[in-house]
Design a protein around this motif. Structure first.
Motif, short mmCIF file in Angstrom:
data_model
loop_
_atom_site.label_atom_id
_atom_site.label_comp_id
_atom_site.label_asym_id
_atom_site.label_seq_id
_atom_site.Cartn_x
_atom_site.Cartn_y
_atom_site.Cartn_z
N GLY A 73 96.93 -16.61 4.58
CA GLY A 73 97.09 -17.71 3.97
C GLY A 73 96.06 -17.61 2.77
O GLY A 73 95.75 -18.72 1.96
N LYS A 74 95.52 -16.42 2.63
CA LYS A 74 94.43 -16.49 1.45
C LYS A 74 94.98 -15.93 0.09
O LYS A 74 94.14 -15.43 -0.84
CB LYS A 74 93.42 -15.31 2.02
CG LYS A 74 92.52 -15.81 3.18
CD LYS A 74 91.50 -16.93 2.85
CE LYS A 74 90.82 -17.21 4.24
NZ LYS A 74 89.72 -18.21 3.92
N GLY A 75 96.37 -15.76 -0.08
CA GLY A 75 96.87 -15.57 -1.41
C GLY A 75 97.51 -14.33 -1.39
O GLY A 75 97.79 -13.56 -0.46
N PRO A 76 98.20 -14.17 -2.65
CA PRO A 76 99.13 -13.01 -2.56
C PRO A 76 98.57 -11.61 -2.31
O PRO A 76 99.16 -10.99 -1.72
CB PRO A 76 99.42 -13.05 -4.07
CG PRO A 76 99.46 -14.47 -4.62
CD PRO A 76 98.23 -14.98 -3.82
N LEU A 77 97.31 -11.61 -2.72
CA LEU A 77 96.54 -10.21 -2.35
C LEU A 77 96.54 -9.80 -0.83
O LEU A 77 96.85 -8.79 -0.54
CB LEU A 77 95.25 -10.27 -3.05
CG LEU A 77 94.48 -8.89 -3.22
CD1 LEU A 77 95.44 -8.19 -4.09
CD2 LEU A 77 93.17 -9.19 -3.88
N ALA A 78 96.30 -10.96 0.17
CA ALA A 78 96.46 -10.75 1.34
C ALA A 78 97.79 -10.53 1.98
O ALA A 78 97.75 -9.72 2.87
CB ALA A 78 95.89 -12.01 2.11
N GLY A 79 98.92 -10.78 1.25
CA GLY A 79 100.05 -10.68 1.32
C GLY A 79 100.55 -9.12 1.23
O GLY A 79 101.04 -8.68 2.18
#
Ligand SMILES: Nc1nc2c(ncn2[C@@H]2O[C@H](COP(=O)(O)OP(=O)(O)OP(=O)(O)O)[C@@H](O)[C@H]2O)c(=O)[nH]1
Length: 189
Positions: A73-79
């Motif tokens: 859940g830390k943002g798109p980069l994490a995804g």
């Protein structure tokens, strides 16, 4: 040249008030449009989402994964990193789940720009970069890892350490992302 399609659907949708991935356009969930735009062009589509999204939607031949636990859940980069960690490939084509006007021709045009001399191929629409509708070479995985380890989750900081090929795209509508109910009622009805 193996290519993975990544659909980012692990956001909180706070501004929208309910999961954007499941919002409907013409009776189909938003997530469907991103998956279908990628499907003919990539070897595998990977959706990075929380498990409750998967339970509410049927999509054929899609691999579902969650964000890696330490960056959930830390943002798109994490995804993006989570998908790269699960699947080896040369190129990764990334789409968010909230652009229900996206279509295959945009993804095809992007893929044609893939160029080993660059780490990322990022479209510009109306002079604005679109890093969540873009292609990333597998070598950026270690750059993303370094960012995440430092608690740096901003897409633009990561991109500043990449060799980026910018491509100008004229059509605006396929890139339109829905963040609020106002935008939903205005553009989708
Ligand atoms: N896998 C994954 N995807 C994410 C994460 N954060 C955002 N996304 C996705 O990235 C895209 C852009 O997200 P935003 O609209 O900026 O954020 P959001 O959380 O969905 O919405 P807000 O809560 O209103 O900011 C969407 O497709 C999100 O589902 C995350 O932590 N993990």
């Amino acid at each position: 040249m193996k290519t993975i399609g990544i659909v980012l659907a692990g956001g909180q949708s706070k501004r929208f008030g309910e999961p954007k991935a499941l919002a409907l356009r013409r009776g189909k969930p938003f997530l469907f449009y991103s998956v279908e735009a990628l499907r003919p062009i990539v070897d595998q589509v990977v959706v990075v989402a929380q498990p409750h999204i998967q339970k509410q939607i049927q999509l054929k031949d899609v691999q579902w994964i969650e964000d890696v636990s330490q960056h959930k859940g830390k943002g798109p980069l994490a995804g993006i990193y989570s998908a790269m960690k699960h699947h080896g490939a040369t190129w990764y084509i990334v789409l968010p789940c909230d652009i229900p006007f996206i279509h295959e021709t945009i993804v095809t045009a992007l893929k044609q720009q893939a160029d080993d001399a660059f780490d990322a191929i990022v479209p510009y629409v109306n002079r604005r970069p679109q890093p969540l509708v873009a292609i990333y070479h597998h070598r950026v995985k270690s750059l993303i890892y370094d960012c995440l380890q430092q608690g740096e989750y901003r897409m633009y900081t990561f991109l500043s350490s990449c060799r980026v090929k910018h491509i100008e795209m004229k059509e605006e509508q396929p890139f339109m992302n829905i963040n609020t109910k106002e935008q939903y009622y205005k553009w989708i009805g």
